[in-house]
Design a protein around this motif. Structure first.
Motif, short mmCIF file in Angstrom:
data_model
loop_
_atom_site.label_atom_id
_atom_site.label_comp_id
_atom_site.label_asym_id
_atom_site.label_seq_id
_atom_site.Cartn_x
_atom_site.Cartn_y
_atom_site.Cartn_z
N LEU A 138 -80.29 -2.31 -23.61
CA LEU A 138 -79.93 -1.68 -22.34
C LEU A 138 -80.45 -2.46 -21.15
N ARG A 139 -80.78 -3.71 -21.40
CA ARG A 139 -81.40 -4.52 -20.37
C ARG A 139 -80.57 -4.61 -19.08
N GLY A 140 -79.24 -4.70 -19.27
CA GLY A 140 -78.38 -4.85 -18.10
C GLY A 140 -77.94 -3.53 -17.49
N VAL A 141 -78.48 -2.43 -18.02
CA VAL A 141 -78.06 -1.11 -17.55
C VAL A 141 -79.00 -0.64 -16.45
N PRO A 142 -78.51 0.00 -15.39
CA PRO A 142 -79.37 0.49 -14.31
C PRO A 142 -80.43 1.45 -14.84
N PRO A 143 -81.61 1.49 -14.19
CA PRO A 143 -82.70 2.36 -14.64
C PRO A 143 -82.26 3.81 -14.76
N GLU A 201 -77.07 -23.14 -19.09
CA GLU A 201 -76.32 -22.07 -18.42
C GLU A 201 -75.13 -22.65 -17.65
N ASN A 202 -75.33 -23.81 -17.04
CA ASN A 202 -74.27 -24.44 -16.25
C ASN A 202 -73.09 -24.92 -17.08
N THR A 203 -73.29 -25.08 -18.40
CA THR A 203 -72.16 -25.46 -19.25
C THR A 203 -71.13 -24.33 -19.34
N ARG A 204 -71.59 -23.09 -19.16
CA ARG A 204 -70.80 -21.85 -19.24
C ARG A 204 -70.39 -21.51 -20.68
N TRP A 205 -70.88 -22.27 -21.66
CA TRP A 205 -70.53 -22.00 -23.06
C TRP A 205 -70.98 -20.60 -23.48
N LEU A 206 -72.24 -20.27 -23.20
CA LEU A 206 -72.76 -18.95 -23.60
C LEU A 206 -72.10 -17.83 -22.79
N GLU A 207 -71.74 -18.14 -21.56
CA GLU A 207 -71.03 -17.16 -20.73
C GLU A 207 -69.68 -16.80 -21.35
N TYR A 208 -68.99 -17.81 -21.88
CA TYR A 208 -67.69 -17.56 -22.50
C TYR A 208 -67.85 -16.82 -23.83
N ILE A 209 -68.91 -17.15 -24.58
CA ILE A 209 -69.22 -16.41 -25.81
C ILE A 209 -69.38 -14.92 -25.47
N LEU A 255 -74.62 -0.36 -41.49
CA LEU A 255 -74.24 -1.73 -41.85
C LEU A 255 -72.83 -1.82 -42.41
N HIS A 256 -72.30 -0.68 -42.85
CA HIS A 256 -70.94 -0.67 -43.41
C HIS A 256 -69.98 0.07 -42.50
N GLY A 257 -70.33 0.13 -41.24
CA GLY A 257 -69.45 0.73 -40.24
C GLY A 257 -69.24 -0.26 -39.10
N VAL A 258 -69.07 0.28 -37.91
CA VAL A 258 -68.87 -0.55 -36.72
C VAL A 258 -70.18 -1.25 -36.35
N ILE A 259 -70.09 -2.52 -35.96
CA ILE A 259 -71.24 -3.18 -35.32
C ILE A 259 -70.79 -3.68 -33.95
N LEU A 260 -71.63 -3.50 -32.96
CA LEU A 260 -71.33 -3.92 -31.59
C LEU A 260 -72.36 -4.95 -31.13
N PRO A 261 -71.94 -5.91 -30.31
CA PRO A 261 -72.87 -6.98 -29.91
C PRO A 261 -73.82 -6.57 -28.80
N HIS A 262 -75.05 -7.10 -28.85
CA HIS A 262 -75.95 -7.07 -27.70
C HIS A 262 -75.56 -8.27 -26.84
N ILE A 263 -75.25 -8.06 -25.60
CA ILE A 263 -74.77 -9.20 -24.80
C ILE A 263 -75.57 -9.43 -23.53
N SER A 264 -76.66 -8.70 -23.35
CA SER A 264 -77.41 -8.86 -22.10
C SER A 264 -78.39 -10.03 -22.20
N GLY A 265 -78.53 -10.74 -21.08
CA GLY A 265 -79.57 -11.77 -20.94
C GLY A 265 -79.75 -12.67 -22.12
N THR A 266 -80.93 -12.62 -22.70
CA THR A 266 -81.31 -13.54 -23.78
C THR A 266 -80.74 -13.15 -25.14
#
Length: 733
Positions: free
Chosen positions: A541-546, A327-335, A598-609
């Motif tokens: 939705l892990r990073g989304v408020p309850p 985590e301290n490398t910040r590589w995944l943070e920049y991804i 699969l042949h339309g828009v795909i959006l990334p999951h970016i929360s936590g793990t």
């Protein structure tokens, strides 16, 4: 390789170290330095290894010179070590040579039985040829020069400058290189960009040396206006069209306007022209990438830390400590930053129907990455092999990404930064999350990354197309090569994969999970869509408020947590009203709630793990990290067998319907698209013994981090900061 590859120096009776704690597996042979690579030639079989992925250009123990990061010579008895630069003297006879590679490999040779002077000479030769002082000294020039004088010496019998017929779609489609007017015109027609035109104002690089000769501009902008405006842009880099959405929104890249007095007027005219090219005359949305994303220096610093973590740090540390170090490398943070910002711009084009302008100082670094990611998310064509290769040609090679400086091929650039690797890593994250949406495999992405450091190919060798023409023309004149009508020399193209791999081995590039447009999933006679499981949905939705999860937005929880895709909006979004902010959040919530197209828009999951470390790329050479009979390849193997069985059933069905001969069926059996093939229907055979988490690579023969035979390697590594320093590590007497 023959002809243009020459042996520069060699030494016999060299020992290549294989294991960390014993010399019983070491190999004996000859260490050779050529003008293309270093080779270790041995008759000894490789121990502990049952499989090796063969590259037709490189042997099992070969390292291309452009893949070498640092060369360290050691003398045990005098307790001296030295990092060898070009044209340096070596005042002691080395007892060992340690080579650190850009792909995280460490290779070590011992000279206990070799002649001391011969050992010293080969070390100095490797240092000299792996750190050339001039671009024209790279092997590609030597090779192409030889081919023009003697066509019989082609590598693997192939012409240089091929358009990538080595791998493509089932129809044998070639990769467009975007060097011609017609390639751009076809892309305009493919995306339906009817209000845009191919501009040839830069033919002969008359306007800008860092733009392609042909590019796409709004139809309403006349050539004369473009010439006039070009003086106001940094590098004279006029706005470049990248892609058009079916709704008419365009993706455009633009350098900063340096003329402060003219800035507002020119900016307005460009934006008006882009607006007129939109069928709805929609507004233009500008994203200042320099303010939104990490800069190239931050990305380079993160990569150095990641390299130190994967190469230097012992794996005996606790998992918790290792993960915190990662985590301290910040590589995944920049991804995460690139994926998140690209997804926000996808929303602007897809939902708000506005054209997006990516603004960056020079417009040839961060915008390469962001423009490419947006197109991968929006356009399924760029998730096929040929489409992905054409995307790299269009947004990186022709758009003037500085491969020579950023990859540091000449080992003397202070502009080094692994943006291309970060792009491939971002694409791998999407591939990992939506495996059925991509035609290519993670092996393909890894080998593509490796190919950027093979100095035979012209694709990733230059800072811009003009540099290729200028340098190769100068080289041709110096070698008395007649170019005729050609614009510079034609170098071998990386997309011609037949130069590197057999057709059988190239099957590993294909993803067995890919669902092509013509192959819907049929179950019980009904076409099924691919639905996200409840578990996956909740994790997105892990990073989304309850409160958001329950469909109610409370006042105090309006701004989600840091790792959410629906993040606190960046400065360029703060201008939006609250209703627009809500609209973006609603778009992402709605998208994640629906089945994936699969042949339309795909959006990334970016929360936590959800953002992971690309282990195949970064761990493949680390013996301690290898899992025998484990890793993703075990699933890849089983899915390949299933896909092959399905193909077999389809072939049998076609044969039954057409009553074709048995002989015709047998010839079809050889046309399997899978690397791993089923022996028969309901094949229950075990996975091959050679499968491991490093497949198709083998870490055998690459060092662990522990001390070896009295050499204080671990202390030397941590004390010398080997990846950061090129200075002499010990004072010589």
């Amino acid at each position: 390789m023959q002809g243009s590859e020459i042996v520069v120096n060699e030494v016999n009776f060299v020992r290549k170290c294989i294991a960390t704690d014993t010399s019983q597996y070491d190999l004996w042979g000859k260490l050779v330095c050529t003008n293309f690579k270093i080779s270790f030639i041995t008759d000894d079989p490789m121990p502990l290894q049952k499989f090796h992925y063969k590259n037709l250009l490189l042997g099992e123990h070969d390292v291309p010179l452009t893949c070498i990061e640092q060369i360290v010579t050691v003398n045990d008895t005098k307790r001296k070590q030295k990092v060898l630069g070009p044209n340096q003297k070596l005042k002691f006879n080395p007892t060992e040579l340690i080579i650190y590679c850009k792909d995280f490999r460490i290779v070590r040779f011992r000279f206990d039985e070799a002649g001391p002077e011969s050992a010293k000479k080969v070390c100095l030769a490797i240092a000299h040829y792996s750190q050339p002082t001039d671009l024209q000294l790279l092997f590609a020039f030597e090779y192409v020069g030889e081919i023009y004088h003697n066509p019989a010496k082609k590598v693997n019998g192939i012409d240089p400058g091929g358009g990538g017929s080595g791998i493509g779609s089932a129809s044998g489609q070639q990769t467009p290189l975007f060097e011609t007017y017609s390639d751009w015109d076809r892309e305009i027609k493919r995306t339906g960009a009817s209000e845009w035109r191919v501009c040839s104002v830069n033919e002969g690089y008359m306007i800008s040396t860092c733009l392609p000769e042909y590019f796409v501009v709004p139809s309403s902008l006349a050539d004369q206006d473009l010439k006039l405006y070009s003086y106001s842009f940094i590098g004279r880099r006029m706005p470049l069209w990248s892609w058009n959405h079916p709704n008419g929104s365009a993706l455009v890249r633009m350098a900063n306007i340096k003329d402060v007095l003219q800035q507002r007027r020119i900016d307005q005219r460009i934006c008006n022209a882009i607006t007129r090219s939109h069928p709805l005359r929609s507004d233009v949305y500008k994203s200042d990438l320099d303010k939104c994303l990490p800069n190239i220096q931050e990305i380079q610093a993160a990569h150095i830390k990641l390299k130190q973590l994967c190469v230097n740090e012992p794996f005996e540390e606790t998992e918790e400590k290792w993960l915190s170090s990662l985590e301290n490398t910040r590589w995944l943070e920049y991804i995460r930053s690139f994926l998140k910002h690209s997804a926000e711009l996808v929303y602007m084009m897809e939902c708000k129907h506005v054209s997006v302008v990516l603004q960056e100082e020079e417009g040839r670094d961060l915008s390469c990455l962001a423009a490419s990611l947006i197109q991968v998310m929006l356009d399924p064509y760029f998730r096929t092999i040929v489409g992905f290769q054409s995307l790299i040609q269009k947004e990186w090679v022709m758009a003037g990404y500085q491969f020579l400086d950023r990859c540091n091929h000449l080992k003397r650039s202070d502009k080094e930064s692994p943006l291309f690797l970060m792009f491939l890593d971002c694409v791998w994250q999407l591939l990992e999350q939506y495996p059925a949406a991509f035609e290519f495999s993670e092996m393909y992405l890894t080998i593509l990354y490796d190919s950027a450091r093979i100095s035979l190919f012209g694709t990733f060798l230059f800072n811009c197309p003009h540099q290729r023409v200028k340098e190769s023309t100068e080289f041709a004149i110096s070698k008395n090569i007649q170019l005729g009508d050609e614009k510079g020399l034609k170098f071998p193209c990386v997309w011609d994969w037949s130069l590197q791999f057999t057709s059988r081995d190239r099957l590993l590039f294909h993803n067995p999970l890919y669902i092509g447009k013509s192959a819907p999933c049929v179950q019980n006679g009904a076409v099924k869509t691919f639905k996200r499981s409840k578990k996956n949905y909740s994790s997105t939705l892990r990073g989304v408020p309850p409160a958001l999860k329950n469909g109610i937005i409370s006042e105090q929880e309006f701004l989600p947590r840091r790792n959410s895709l629906i993040l606190k909006l960046k400065p360029d979004f703060l201008q939006q009203t609250e209703s627009q902010s809500n609209s973006m959040e609603q778009y992402f919530r709605d998208w994640f709630a629906k089945p994936v197209d699969l042949h339309g828009v795909i959006l990334p999951h970016i929360s936590g793990t959800q953002i992971k470390l690309w282990k195949l790329c970064y761990f493949r050479w680390v013996p301690e990290a290898q899992i025998n009979h484990g890793g993703f390849i075990t699933a890849f193997h089983k899915v390949s067998l299933l896909a092959d069985e399905v193909d077999m059933l389809n072939r049998n069905l076609r044969q039954y319907k057409s009553n074709s001969s048995l002989q015709g069926s047998c010839s079809e059996l050889d046309q399997s698209r899978m690397y791993f093939r089923a022996n028969s229907l309901n094949d229950t055979s075990e996975a091959p013994d050679f499968l491991s988490s490093s497949f198709p690579f083998s870490p055998v023969g690459n060092l662990c981090r522990r001390s070896i035979l009295g050499t204080p390697l671990s202390k030397f590594l941590s004390g010398a900061k080997i990846w950061l320093s090129t200075e002499t590590l010990a004072n010589e007497d």
